[in-house]
Design an enzyme around this catalytic site. Sequence first.
Site, short mmCIF file in Angstrom:
data_model
loop_
_atom_site.label_atom_id
_atom_site.label_comp_id
_atom_site.label_asym_id
_atom_site.label_seq_id
_atom_site.Cartn_x
_atom_site.Cartn_y
_atom_site.Cartn_z
CD GLU A 125 -22.42 20.34 22.81
OE1 GLU A 125 -23.45 20.11 23.45
OE2 GLU A 125 -21.47 19.55 22.75
CD GLU A 126 -27.02 25.30 24.97
OE1 GLU A 126 -27.98 26.03 24.66
OE2 GLU A 126 -27.14 24.08 25.22
CB ALA A 127 -21.18 28.59 27.60
CE LYS B 157 -31.69 25.98 26.03
NZ LYS B 157 -30.36 25.46 25.72
#
Length: 262
Positions: free
Chosen positions: A14-16, A61
């Site tokens: 779920e992170e990119a 981030k």
Amino acid sequence: FKQTAPRVEGLSMEEAFLDVRGLEAISGAPREIATRLRRRVREEVGLPVSVGVARTKVLAKMASRAAKPDGLLVIAPSDETAFLHPLGVESLWGVGQVTAEKLHAHGIHTVGELARRSEAELAWFLGPAAARHLHAISRNHDPRPVRSDRRRGSFGSQSALGSSPKSGADLDARLVALVDRVTRRMRSSGRAGRTVTLRLRFGDFSRASRSRTLPHVTDGTGAILAAARNLLGAAAPMIEHRGITLIGVAVGPHLGSVQPWV
């Protein structure tokens, strides 16, 4: 993500990172792209997405983290230092509890205070690798590009537990489900791993992770679950004292041997 930008580097399920440079003429400014992405995910998948937009990966981030649980934060180049330097060192990518305590012991509590120290001074009590990393990111020096060809190095899953007390049986059941999910994904991707990592978030919001390296690479649920259970058992005194709100498991390549919980 891949329908939004031509270059996407996945970090987890779920992170990119998305590289949107050069898309202004067809897709609009980065803020517009991020807004449209958040709306599409909400409408088509039914999930909230927090997005950070910045010039470097490390700052993007951190901006995404600051925008949680369901927000958008754009950091213009002129605002980078103003955003970054007042933050506590705990917010930096790669700073865990032990590293934060070392920094605090040397009078370093904010990113700005860290940025004013030399790399040589930091290396004296952090070691050269950590000093080099933190010295760079405290100044927002992060030349790494978004790499769409990046091959996944590890497979992981995590589960929020809420704030109520959890019994040993509750935690073991959650651990079994996580390991089963991870190993099924590994087998479907034709991948195996050797290092099992357990990640915990405690009731005081601090985090810790420890790893155990197996004798051989495997995608077997039994071997990985046994290693994860050993790590969870070693963490039991900390969990009993501090509570637990999140548990996660990751399996990846060889990283090292067993580490003690501190």
